[in-house]
Design a protein around this motif. Sequence first.
Motif, PDB file in Angstrom:
ATOM      1  N   PHE A 202       0.810  -1.213   0.000  1.00  0.00           N
ATOM      2  CA  PHE A 202       0.000   0.000   0.000  1.00  0.00           C
ATOM      3  C   PHE A 202       0.842   1.262   0.000  1.00  0.00           C
ATOM      4  CE2 PHE A 202      -2.679  -3.233   2.052  1.00  0.00           C
ATOM      5  CZ  PHE A 202      -3.768  -3.180   1.203  1.00  0.00           C
ATOM      6  N   LEU A 203       0.313   2.261  -0.696  1.00  0.00           N
ATOM      7  CA  LEU A 203       0.976   3.567  -0.783  1.00  0.00           C
ATOM      8  C   LEU A 203       0.069   4.632  -0.188  1.00  0.00           C
ATOM      9  CD1 LEU A 203       1.935   3.136  -4.513  1.00  0.00           C
ATOM     10  CD2 LEU A 203       3.626   3.445  -2.698  1.00  0.00           C
ATOM     11  N   ILE A 204       0.682   5.530   0.558  1.00  0.00           N
ATOM     12  CA  ILE A 204      -0.020   6.744   0.991  1.00  0.00           C
ATOM     13  C   ILE A 204       0.836   7.891   0.470  1.00  0.00           C
ATOM     14  CG2 ILE A 204      -0.803   8.108   2.968  1.00  0.00           C
ATOM     15  CD1 ILE A 204      -0.995   5.505   4.560  1.00  0.00           C
ATOM     16  N   ASP A 205       0.410   8.501  -0.611  1.00  0.00           N
ATOM     17  CA  ASP A 205       1.226   9.502  -1.324  1.00  0.00           C
ATOM     18  C   ASP A 205       2.604   8.913  -1.642  1.00  0.00           C
ATOM     19  OD1 ASP A 205      -0.895  11.320  -1.166  1.00  0.00           O
ATOM     20  OD2 ASP A 205      -0.279  11.886   0.854  1.00  0.00           O
ATOM     21  N   ASP A 206       3.672   9.564  -1.113  1.00  0.00           N
ATOM     22  CA  ASP A 206       5.029   9.086  -1.406  1.00  0.00           C
ATOM     23  C   ASP A 206       5.540   8.113  -0.342  1.00  0.00           C
ATOM     24  OD1 ASP A 206       5.165  10.532  -3.664  1.00  0.00           O
ATOM     25  OD2 ASP A 206       6.804  11.844  -3.042  1.00  0.00           O
ATOM     26  N   ASN A 207       4.631   7.548   0.430  1.00  0.00           N
ATOM     27  CA  ASN A 207       5.041   6.648   1.510  1.00  0.00           C
ATOM     28  C   ASN A 207       4.554   5.231   1.244  1.00  0.00           C
ATOM     29  OD1 ASN A 207       6.134   8.686   3.474  1.00  0.00           O
ATOM     30  ND2 ASN A 207       4.068   9.476   3.157  1.00  0.00           N
ATOM     31  N   VAL A 208       5.312   4.278   1.781  1.00  0.00           N
ATOM     32  CA  VAL A 208       4.964   2.870   1.643  1.00  0.00           C
ATOM     33  C   VAL A 208       4.624   2.346   3.033  1.00  0.00           C
ATOM     34  CG1 VAL A 208       5.803   0.600   0.914  1.00  0.00           C
ATOM     35  CG2 VAL A 208       6.616   2.651  -0.256  1.00  0.00           C
ATOM     36  N   VAL A 209       3.568   1.550   3.123  1.00  0.00           N
ATOM     37  CA  VAL A 209       3.190   0.978   4.418  1.00  0.00           C
ATOM     38  C   VAL A 209       4.172  -0.144   4.754  1.00  0.00           C
ATOM     39  CG1 VAL A 209       1.387  -0.240   5.703  1.00  0.00           C
ATOM     40  CG2 VAL A 209       0.781   1.624   4.134  1.00  0.00           C
TER      41      VAL A 209
ATOM     42  N   ALA B  70       4.977 -17.718  -9.784  1.00  0.00           N
ATOM     43  CA  ALA B  70       4.304 -18.971  -9.410  1.00  0.00           C
ATOM     44  C   ALA B  70       2.828 -18.663  -9.136  1.00  0.00           C
ATOM     45  CB  ALA B  70       4.990 -19.623  -8.232  1.00  0.00           C
ATOM     46  N   LYS B  71       2.341 -18.943  -7.950  1.00  0.00           N
ATOM     47  CA  LYS B  71       0.913 -18.725  -7.659  1.00  0.00           C
ATOM     48  C   LYS B  71       0.669 -17.412  -6.910  1.00  0.00           C
ATOM     49  CE  LYS B  71      -0.977 -22.589  -9.187  1.00  0.00           C
ATOM     50  NZ  LYS B  71      -2.041 -22.584 -10.190  1.00  0.00           N
ATOM     51  N   THR B  72       1.658 -16.545  -6.921  1.00  0.00           N
ATOM     52  CA  THR B  72       1.493 -15.277  -6.211  1.00  0.00           C
ATOM     53  C   THR B  72       1.404 -14.124  -7.204  1.00  0.00           C
ATOM     54  OG1 THR B  72       2.716 -16.137  -4.339  1.00  0.00           O
ATOM     55  CG2 THR B  72       2.530 -13.754  -4.474  1.00  0.00           C
ATOM     56  N   ILE B  73       0.400 -13.292  -7.009  1.00  0.00           N
ATOM     57  CA  ILE B  73       0.202 -12.129  -7.880  1.00  0.00           C
ATOM     58  C   ILE B  73       0.469 -10.871  -7.062  1.00  0.00           C
ATOM     59  CG2 ILE B  73      -1.558 -10.806  -9.138  1.00  0.00           C
ATOM     60  CD1 ILE B  73      -2.792 -13.572  -9.838  1.00  0.00           C
ATOM     61  N   PHE B  74       1.348 -10.017  -7.584  1.00  0.00           N
ATOM     62  CA  PHE B  74       1.718  -8.808  -6.847  1.00  0.00           C
ATOM     63  C   PHE B  74       0.944  -7.598  -7.367  1.00  0.00           C
ATOM     64  CE2 PHE B  74       5.372 -11.605  -6.344  1.00  0.00           C
ATOM     65  CZ  PHE B  74       5.605 -11.500  -4.982  1.00  0.00           C
ATOM     66  N   LEU B  75       0.389  -6.844  -6.425  1.00  0.00           N
ATOM     67  CA  LEU B  75      -0.378  -5.647  -6.762  1.00  0.00           C
ATOM     68  C   LEU B  75       0.079  -4.492  -5.880  1.00  0.00           C
ATOM     69  CD1 LEU B  75      -3.955  -7.217  -6.496  1.00  0.00           C
ATOM     70  CD2 LEU B  75      -2.705  -6.895  -8.622  1.00  0.00           C
ATOM     71  N   SER B  76      -0.189  -3.269  -6.351  1.00  0.00           N
ATOM     72  CA  SER B  76       0.022  -2.105  -5.482  1.00  0.00           C
ATOM     73  C   SER B  76      -1.277  -1.320  -5.449  1.00  0.00           C
ATOM     74  CB  SER B  76       1.154  -1.227  -6.014  1.00  0.00           C
ATOM     75  OG  SER B  76       0.843  -0.755  -7.302  1.00  0.00           O
ATOM     76  N   SER B  77      -1.477  -0.578  -4.380  1.00  0.00           N
ATOM     77  CA  SER B  77      -2.711   0.199  -4.261  1.00  0.00           C
ATOM     78  C   SER B  77      -2.485   1.394  -3.351  1.00  0.00           C
ATOM     79  CB  SER B  77      -3.812  -0.683  -3.673  1.00  0.00           C
ATOM     80  OG  SER B  77      -4.992   0.069  -3.506  1.00  0.00           O
ATOM     81  N   PHE B  78      -3.195   2.483  -3.642  1.00  0.00           N
ATOM     82  CA  PHE B  78      -3.229   3.570  -2.665  1.00  0.00           C
ATOM     83  C   PHE B  78      -4.176   3.151  -1.552  1.00  0.00           C
ATOM     84  CE2 PHE B  78      -2.198   6.389  -6.394  1.00  0.00           C
ATOM     85  CZ  PHE B  78      -0.958   6.777  -5.918  1.00  0.00           C
ATOM     86  N   VAL B  79      -3.912   3.590  -0.356  1.00  0.00           N
ATOM     87  CA  VAL B  79      -4.825   3.301   0.743  1.00  0.00           C
ATOM     88  C   VAL B  79      -5.012   4.587   1.544  1.00  0.00           C
ATOM     89  CG1 VAL B  79      -3.067   2.547   2.436  1.00  0.00           C
ATOM     90  CG2 VAL B  79      -5.354   1.576   2.525  1.00  0.00           C
TER      91      VAL B  79
END
Length: 301
Positions: A38-45, A76-85
Motif C-alpha cells: 500500500f501507498l499513501i502519497d510518497d510513503n509505503v506501508v 508462481a501462484k502469487t500475484i503482486f499488486l500495489s494500491s493507494f490506501v
Amino acid sequence: MKFLNHFSLSKDLRDSKIIEKELSKLTKKNNYNFKIFFLIDDNVVTCKDVVFFYETNNIYSDLLEKNNFAYIGKKAKTIFLSSFVSKEKLSFLNKSNILEYRNIREVLFSNNREISSLVSSGFQLMQWKKDNKFCGKCGFKNRFLSFENSMICSNQKCLKRIFPRINPTVIVNITYRDKILLARNRNWKKNLYSCLAGFCEFNESAEEAVERESFEETGVILKEIEYVFSQTWPFQNNLMLGFQAKAKKSEIIIDKHELEDARWFSYRDLVFSVNNKKLILPKKHSIARNLIFLWEERFKN
Ligand SMILES: [Zn+2]
C-alpha cells in the motif's frame, strides 16, 4: 558490464502478463494468492521497517477499490499488486498497531532487489493511473486498457491513447587525468556529492545532453563521451542513462543557480574525505554510486 537492476523487475515478473480483468477469475478458482503493498502519497506501508504485503485470495476485499490498484507481476501462484490506501482504511488493518509508513526513497534503498523493484514498479503504475484520469486533449475520462499498460480516451471522437511516460535522463562520470568531477546541489544534505545529471531536452541525443549539462553546470567541455549502463528510477519516471567522459580542461565555472559546489577529487582525496565524513557519496544501489565505483576500479588493480 554488469547490469544495474536494483529497481527494475526481474525477468520472471516482467514476463508474467495477466489481463487485469482476468484477475477476479483467478481468485474464484482460489488457487492464487494476492500480495498487495500500500501507498499513501510518497510513503509505503511497512511493518518493522520491511514493506508490508497484505495477503488475500479475494481481490475485491474491502481494502481494494475498483481501478485503484495496479497489477505488477506474477510469480508462481502469487500475484503482486500495489494500491493507494487511505489512512482510515489503513487503521482498519492496523488494529494491533504494528504498521507504519516510510518514505518510498528510504524503502527503495533498504530492501532487497525483488522488494525494491516491486515497490518501484507499483509506485510508478499507480502514479501514472492517478495522473491520467482525464484526457489531456479533450478532457473526457480515460479508460484503462487491461490487456496492456495503456489508456484510451472514452470520447469516441477522440480515442487518444496514453502510454506510461518515461523520461530519459543522463548522468555522467567526468574525469580529468586521474581525478573525478563531483558536484552538489544547494538543497542536498550536507557533504553529499554526486555525478552531474540532467534531463534530455526535445530534439537532443543523450550524448548531446551530457555535453550540454556539463557545460551549463560547470563550464567543462567534454570529449570521448561513452555510454556505460542505465537504471530505472521511479521518481519523474526516469530512465537514467549512465555515461563516462573526459574533460578537455580542468577549469570549472560553476552555475550557482544549479550547483553549490563542484570539485575534482583524486582517488586518495575521495577515500580520505569519505573516511573522515567530509564527503558523502550517493547510496550503494544508485547509478551515480556505480559510476563512481567504476572509476575507483582503476585504482584498485
Ligand atoms: Zn480525448
